[in-house]
Write a protein that holds these residues in place. Structure first.
Motif, PDB file in Angstrom:
ATOM      1  N   ASP A  38      -5.921   8.252   5.085  1.00  0.00           N
ATOM      2  CA  ASP A  38      -4.818   7.327   5.048  1.00  0.00           C
ATOM      3  C   ASP A  38      -4.068   7.609   5.989  1.00  0.00           C
ATOM      4  OD1 ASP A  38      -3.285   5.363   3.606  1.00  0.00           O
ATOM      5  OD2 ASP A  38      -2.003   7.215   2.639  1.00  0.00           O
TER       6      ASP A  38
ATOM      7  N   SER B 288       3.567   5.170  -7.629  1.00  0.00           N
ATOM      8  CA  SER B 288       4.127   5.405  -6.310  1.00  0.00           C
ATOM      9  C   SER B 288       5.219   6.465  -6.271  1.00  0.00           C
ATOM     10  CB  SER B 288       4.996   3.977  -5.776  1.00  0.00           C
ATOM     11  OG  SER B 288       5.846   3.487  -6.767  1.00  0.00           O
ATOM     12  N   CYS B 289       5.408   7.054  -5.241  1.00  0.00           N
ATOM     13  CA  CYS B 289       6.439   8.297  -5.022  1.00  0.00           C
ATOM     14  C   CYS B 289       7.224   7.689  -3.836  1.00  0.00           C
ATOM     15  CB  CYS B 289       5.513   9.305  -4.655  1.00  0.00           C
ATOM     16  SG  CYS B 289       4.659   9.077  -2.955  1.00  0.00           S
TER      17      CYS B 289
ATOM     18  N   ARG C  55       7.463   8.305  -0.891  1.00  0.00           N
ATOM     19  CA  ARG C  55       6.861   8.131   0.335  1.00  0.00           C
ATOM     20  C   ARG C  55       6.839   6.485   0.480  1.00  0.00           C
ATOM     21  NH1 ARG C  55       4.583  12.907   2.417  1.00  0.00           N
ATOM     22  NH2 ARG C  55       4.453  14.393   0.779  1.00  0.00           N
ATOM     23  N   VAL C  56       6.647   5.773  -0.514  1.00  0.00           N
ATOM     24  CA  VAL C  56       6.444   4.347  -0.391  1.00  0.00           C
ATOM     25  C   VAL C  56       7.606   3.524  -0.943  1.00  0.00           C
ATOM     26  CG1 VAL C  56       3.924   4.414  -0.018  1.00  0.00           C
ATOM     27  CG2 VAL C  56       4.962   4.247  -2.163  1.00  0.00           C
ATOM     28  N   THR C  57       8.913   4.019  -0.971  1.00  0.00           N
ATOM     29  CA  THR C  57      10.128   3.372  -1.687  1.00  0.00           C
ATOM     30  C   THR C  57      10.617   2.137  -0.938  1.00  0.00           C
ATOM     31  OG1 THR C  57      11.666   5.145  -0.762  1.00  0.00           O
ATOM     32  CG2 THR C  57      11.022   5.328  -3.066  1.00  0.00           C
ATOM     33  N   SER C  58      10.058   2.009   0.173  1.00  0.00           N
ATOM     34  CA  SER C  58      10.347   1.019   1.082  1.00  0.00           C
ATOM     35  C   SER C  58       9.591  -0.219   0.781  1.00  0.00           C
ATOM     36  CB  SER C  58      10.091   1.280   2.626  1.00  0.00           C
ATOM     37  OG  SER C  58      10.991   2.266   3.092  1.00  0.00           O
ATOM     38  N   GLN C  59       8.403   0.064  -0.009  1.00  0.00           N
ATOM     39  CA  GLN C  59       7.365  -1.022  -0.409  1.00  0.00           C
ATOM     40  C   GLN C  59       7.666  -1.361  -1.850  1.00  0.00           C
ATOM     41  OE1 GLN C  59       6.216   1.720   1.692  1.00  0.00           O
ATOM     42  NE2 GLN C  59       6.959   0.445   3.206  1.00  0.00           N
ATOM     43  N   TYR C  60       7.751  -0.194  -2.624  1.00  0.00           N
ATOM     44  CA  TYR C  60       7.734  -0.161  -4.073  1.00  0.00           C
ATOM     45  C   TYR C  60       8.950   0.477  -5.020  1.00  0.00           C
ATOM     46  CZ  TYR C  60       3.148  -1.346  -2.792  1.00  0.00           C
ATOM     47  OH  TYR C  60       1.740  -2.005  -1.871  1.00  0.00           O
TER      48      TYR C  60
ATOM     49  N   ARG D 282      -4.198   8.728  -1.803  1.00  0.00           N
ATOM     50  CA  ARG D 282      -3.743   9.997  -1.429  1.00  0.00           C
ATOM     51  C   ARG D 282      -4.657  11.142  -2.629  1.00  0.00           C
ATOM     52  NH1 ARG D 282       0.595  11.285   0.796  1.00  0.00           N
ATOM     53  NH2 ARG D 282       1.299  12.985  -0.281  1.00  0.00           N
TER      54      ARG D 282
ATOM     55  N   ILE E 108       0.073   1.709  -7.937  1.00  0.00           N
ATOM     56  CA  ILE E 108      -0.513   1.354  -6.752  1.00  0.00           C
ATOM     57  C   ILE E 108      -1.846   1.839  -6.389  1.00  0.00           C
ATOM     58  CG2 ILE E 108       1.511   0.886  -5.483  1.00  0.00           C
ATOM     59  CD1 ILE E 108       1.338   3.534  -4.063  1.00  0.00           C
TER      60      ILE E 108
ATOM     61  N   ARG F 190       9.938   3.213  -7.316  1.00  0.00           N
ATOM     62  CA  ARG F 190       9.231   4.305  -7.759  1.00  0.00           C
ATOM     63  C   ARG F 190       8.404   4.198  -8.880  1.00  0.00           C
ATOM     64  NH1 ARG F 190       9.916  10.284  -6.562  1.00  0.00           N
ATOM     65  NH2 ARG F 190      11.580   9.822  -5.011  1.00  0.00           N
TER      66      ARG F 190
END
Length: 197
Positions: free
Chosen positions: A129, A52-53, A55-60, A70, A66, A62
């Motif tokens: 995506d 994860s990068c 762009r998805v720190t609200s979910q996971y 991409r 996942i 870093r």
């Protein structure tokens, strides 16, 4: 009833490339792109999973493993020309963006809906995506060829950076192939509307 609607919008592939393993984002141009379940062969961004990068720190956190949605970066020639004009350049080379495909023919391309499909005549198919937000990495590649210009990329590319995608059906894409756009058969999200029972 099908969940995806074939549209009359078609795009022609005008450029293909891959980002080799290693540092940097710069892609290498090619003539064909072989796509497997893990994405393009020999592509730095390939694989069934990824770390994860930002762009998805609200979910996971870093670096969390996942699913890789991409695998490809798809950009539009018309939008690249608009970015170049705003930056005062003659062109924006897809290599600088780490692009996998450049297409031409679908208006407002960066905003095609998530889960839309881009399907070639032989059945090879990509799942969109989402909108690919501009970041600093293309700016660094641009600066190598045009020192001092790179920082102009992020604001110029907002809403024009194309989409990320992943492979739904493997195959081969080449310059000149035509991709048909299929969109989800649903209205836009409107949480203020009452739910249907």
């Amino acid at each position: 009833m099908p969940a995806l609607i074939p549209t009359d919008y078609r795009a022609t592939v005008t450029w293909v490339g891959t980002v080799p393993e290693g540092d940097g984002l710069r892609a290498e141009a090619g003539n064909t792109l072989t796509l497997g379940w893990d994405g393009p062969e020999g592509e730095k961004h390939g694989g069934r999973t990824r770390a994860s990068c930002a762009r998805v720190t609200s979910q996971y956190e870093r670096g969390t493993e996942i699913a890789n949605t991409r695998q490809l970066s798809v950009v539009c020639a018309t939008e690249l020309a608009a970015i170049a004009a705003e930056m005062g350049l003659d062109e924006i080379r897809p290599e600088w963006l780490g692009a996998t495909l450049v297409i031409e023919g679908i208006p407002d391309f960066s905003y095609v809906p998530p889960s839309a499909r881009l399907q070639a005549e032989d059945g090879t198919c990509l799942i969109v995506d989402m909108n690919n937000r501009p970041c600093i990495f293309p700016a660094k590649e641009i600066d190598k060829d045009h020192p001092g210009i790179g920082p102009k990329f992020k604001p110029a590319a907002k809403g024009r950076r194309g989409v990320t995608a992943w492979v739904e059906r493997p195959g081969t894409l080449k310059i000149g192939d035509v991709l048909r756009l299929h969109i989800p058969d649903q209205r836009g999200w409107a949480p203020a509307l009452p739910l249907k029972s």
